[in-house]
Write a protein that holds these residues in place. Structure first.
Motif, PDB file in Angstrom:
ATOM      1  N   PHE A  82       0.824  -1.205   0.000  1.00 47.21           N
ATOM      2  CA  PHE A  82       0.000   0.000   0.000  1.00 47.21           C
ATOM      3  C   PHE A  82       0.864   1.263   0.000  1.00 47.21           C
ATOM      4  N   ALA A  83       1.993   1.232   0.702  1.00 48.37           N
ATOM      5  CA  ALA A  83       2.901   2.378   0.696  1.00 48.37           C
ATOM      6  C   ALA A  83       3.482   2.583  -0.705  1.00 48.37           C
ATOM      7  N   LEU A  84       3.847   1.481  -1.363  1.00 47.86           N
ATOM      8  CA  LEU A  84       4.359   1.587  -2.735  1.00 47.86           C
ATOM      9  C   LEU A  84       3.297   2.123  -3.681  1.00 47.86           C
ATOM     10  N   ARG A  85       2.055   1.695  -3.498  1.00 51.06           N
ATOM     11  CA  ARG A  85       0.960   2.202  -4.340  1.00 51.06           C
ATOM     12  C   ARG A  85       0.817   3.714  -4.172  1.00 51.06           C
ATOM     13  N   GLN A  86       0.910   4.180  -2.936  1.00 49.44           N
ATOM     14  CA  GLN A  86       0.782   5.615  -2.712  1.00 49.44           C
ATOM     15  C   GLN A  86       1.975   6.370  -3.283  1.00 49.44           C
ATOM     16  N   LEU A  87       3.164   5.821  -3.151  1.00 48.43           N
ATOM     17  CA  LEU A  87       4.336   6.457  -3.773  1.00 48.43           C
ATOM     18  C   LEU A  87       4.183   6.515  -5.291  1.00 48.43           C
ATOM     19  N   TYR A  88       3.619   5.463  -5.880  1.00 46.29           N
ATOM     20  CA  TYR A  88       3.355   5.434  -7.322  1.00 46.29           C
ATOM     21  C   TYR A  88       2.388   6.569  -7.698  1.00 46.29           C
ATOM     22  N   LEU A  89       1.292   6.691  -6.935  1.00 46.51           N
ATOM     23  CA  LEU A  89       0.315   7.747  -7.231  1.00 46.51           C
ATOM     24  C   LEU A  89       0.937   9.139  -7.077  1.00 46.51           C
ATOM     25  N   GLN A  90       1.804   9.290  -6.082  1.00 47.15           N
ATOM     26  CA  GLN A  90       2.426  10.600  -5.875  1.00 47.15           C
ATOM     27  C   GLN A  90       3.398  10.967  -6.985  1.00 47.15           C
ATOM     28  N   SER A 138       8.441  11.636   1.534  1.00 49.82           N
ATOM     29  CA  SER A 138       7.045  11.839   1.914  1.00 49.82           C
ATOM     30  C   SER A 138       6.598  10.768   2.909  1.00 49.82           C
ATOM     31  N   LEU A 139       5.387  10.953   3.439  1.00 49.21           N
ATOM     32  CA  LEU A 139       4.861  10.016   4.443  1.00 49.21           C
ATOM     33  C   LEU A 139       4.845   8.558   3.989  1.00 49.21           C
ATOM     34  N   PRO A 140       4.385   8.245   2.763  1.00 47.21           N
ATOM     35  CA  PRO A 140       4.415   6.836   2.383  1.00 47.21           C
ATOM     36  C   PRO A 140       5.832   6.281   2.260  1.00 47.21           C
ATOM     37  N   GLY A 141       6.797   7.133   1.967  1.00 44.31           N
ATOM     38  CA  GLY A 141       8.192   6.698   1.951  1.00 44.31           C
ATOM     39  C   GLY A 141       8.648   6.297   3.346  1.00 44.31           C
ATOM     40  N   TRP A 142       8.272   7.104   4.339  1.00 39.13           N
ATOM     41  CA  TRP A 142       8.615   6.764   5.723  1.00 39.13           C
ATOM     42  C   TRP A 142       7.853   5.520   6.173  1.00 39.13           C
ATOM     43  N   ALA A 143       6.599   5.402   5.745  1.00 36.18           N
ATOM     44  CA  ALA A 143       5.832   4.195   6.096  1.00 36.18           C
ATOM     45  C   ALA A 143       6.485   2.958   5.486  1.00 36.18           C
ATOM     46  N   LEU A 144       6.937   3.076   4.244  1.00 37.85           N
ATOM     47  CA  LEU A 144       7.618   1.953   3.597  1.00 37.85           C
ATOM     48  C   LEU A 144       8.862   1.560   4.383  1.00 37.85           C
ATOM     49  N   LEU A 145       9.606   2.549   4.833  1.00 40.08           N
ATOM     50  CA  LEU A 145      10.779   2.268   5.658  1.00 40.08           C
ATOM     51  C   LEU A 145      10.368   1.546   6.950  1.00 40.08           C
ATOM     52  N   GLY A 146       9.275   1.977   7.553  1.00 42.25           N
ATOM     53  CA  GLY A 146       8.765   1.303   8.753  1.00 42.25           C
ATOM     54  C   GLY A 146       8.399  -0.134   8.483  1.00 42.25           C
ATOM     55  N   PHE A 147       7.761  -0.391   7.345  1.00 41.83           N
ATOM     56  CA  PHE A 147       7.398  -1.772   6.990  1.00 41.83           C
ATOM     57  C   PHE A 147       8.642  -2.619   6.747  1.00 41.83           C
ATOM     58  N   VAL A 148       9.666  -2.040   6.137  1.00 41.89           N
ATOM     59  CA  VAL A 148      10.922  -2.779   5.917  1.00 41.89           C
ATOM     60  C   VAL A 148      11.552  -3.140   7.266  1.00 41.89           C
ATOM     61  N   VAL A 149      11.533  -2.203   8.209  1.00 47.42           N
ATOM     62  CA  VAL A 149      12.055  -2.486   9.551  1.00 47.42           C
ATOM     63  C   VAL A 149      11.270  -3.639  10.178  1.00 47.42           C
ATOM     64  N   LEU A 150       9.951  -3.634  10.035  1.00 51.64           N
ATOM     65  CA  LEU A 150       9.125  -4.718  10.591  1.00 51.64           C
ATOM     66  C   LEU A 150       9.445  -6.054   9.923  1.00 51.64           C
ATOM     67  N   ILE A 151       9.701  -6.041   8.636  1.00 50.31           N
ATOM     68  CA  ILE A 151      10.050  -7.282   7.934  1.00 50.31           C
ATOM     69  C   ILE A 151      11.374  -7.823   8.469  1.00 50.31           C
ATOM     70  N   VAL A 152      12.341  -6.946   8.659  1.00 51.46           N
ATOM     71  CA  VAL A 152      13.645  -7.373   9.185  1.00 51.46           C
ATOM     72  C   VAL A 152      13.490  -7.909  10.609  1.00 51.46           C
ATOM     73  N   LEU A 153      12.754  -7.195  11.448  1.00 53.03           N
ATOM     74  CA  LEU A 153      12.547  -7.662  12.824  1.00 53.03           C
ATOM     75  C   LEU A 153      11.818  -8.998  12.854  1.00 53.03           C
ATOM     76  N   SER A 154      10.848  -9.178  11.972  1.00 52.17           N
ATOM     77  CA  SER A 154      10.127 -10.456  11.901  1.00 52.17           C
ATOM     78  C   SER A 154      11.055 -11.583  11.468  1.00 52.17           C
ATOM     79  N   ALA A 155      11.938 -11.289  10.513  1.00 52.94           N
ATOM     80  CA  ALA A 155      12.904 -12.306  10.074  1.00 52.94           C
ATOM     81  C   ALA A 155      13.855 -12.670  11.216  1.00 52.94           C
ATOM     82  N   LEU A 156      14.277 -11.679  11.999  1.00 52.05           N
ATOM     83  CA  LEU A 156      15.144 -11.955  13.142  1.00 52.05           C
ATOM     84  C   LEU A 156      14.401 -12.749  14.209  1.00 52.05           C
TER      85      LEU A 156
END
Length: 166
Positions: A82-90, A138-156
């Protein structure tokens, strides 16, 4: 390895903390800064919440079960979409941006659930507006970064859970 790196519970706690900080930040931006969330922003919030709730469920049940970090990772992947979709729209040219839709509160009250859900998943012209940036992101860029952090933490967490189950 130290005990923290081996602890699936510690990684799950970090996931819950990151989700809590991100959701609190979203509420501060909405209520203190007056930034009304667009439909895609709301979907990203929902998926941050789902990832955090899954981690809480794992802590309450057994965070060493690999299903919980996998589900948190899946929720973060969906949110990242969803963050990528919003970045695409922006980044669309102005003439290709979809039309702005009604306010979400109005849509929820007056439209069928399927239409509201479609609006929230596809986004509207509101989602293409860059309302806030920090260091050029922008906000969706920061949200995407947050999701990447969550993916890394989940993998750990998954790694720690698999080591603990041996």
């Amino acid at each position: 390895m130290n005990q923290f790196q081996d602890s699936s519970e510690a990684w799950a706690t970090m996931i819950v903390g990151v989700c809590g900080v991100l959701l609190c930040g979203a509420l501060v931006m909405e209520y203190a800064l007056g930034l009304a969330p667009c439909p895609l922003c709301l979907m990203q919030r929902i998926w941050f919440g789902i990832a955090g709730l899954i981690a809480v469920g794992g802590l309450l049940h057994s965070s060493r079960w690999g299903i919980y970090p996998l589900l948190s990772m899946l929720a973060a992947l969906v949110g990242a979409g969803f963050a990528l979709r919003q970045l695409y729209l922006q980044n669309l040219p102005a003439e290709q941006v979809p039309a702005c839709g009604p306010d979400m509160a109005y849509a929820i009250e007056n439209f069928p659930f399927a239409d509201v859900l479609a609006m929230m998943t596809r986004g509207t012209g509101d989602c293409a507006q860059v309302s806030w940036q920090f260091i050029g992101i922008s906000l969706p860029g920061w949200a995407l970064l947050g999701f990447v952090v969550l993916i890394v933490l989940s993998a750990l967490q998954l790694r720690a859970a698999s080591v603990a189950s041996r």
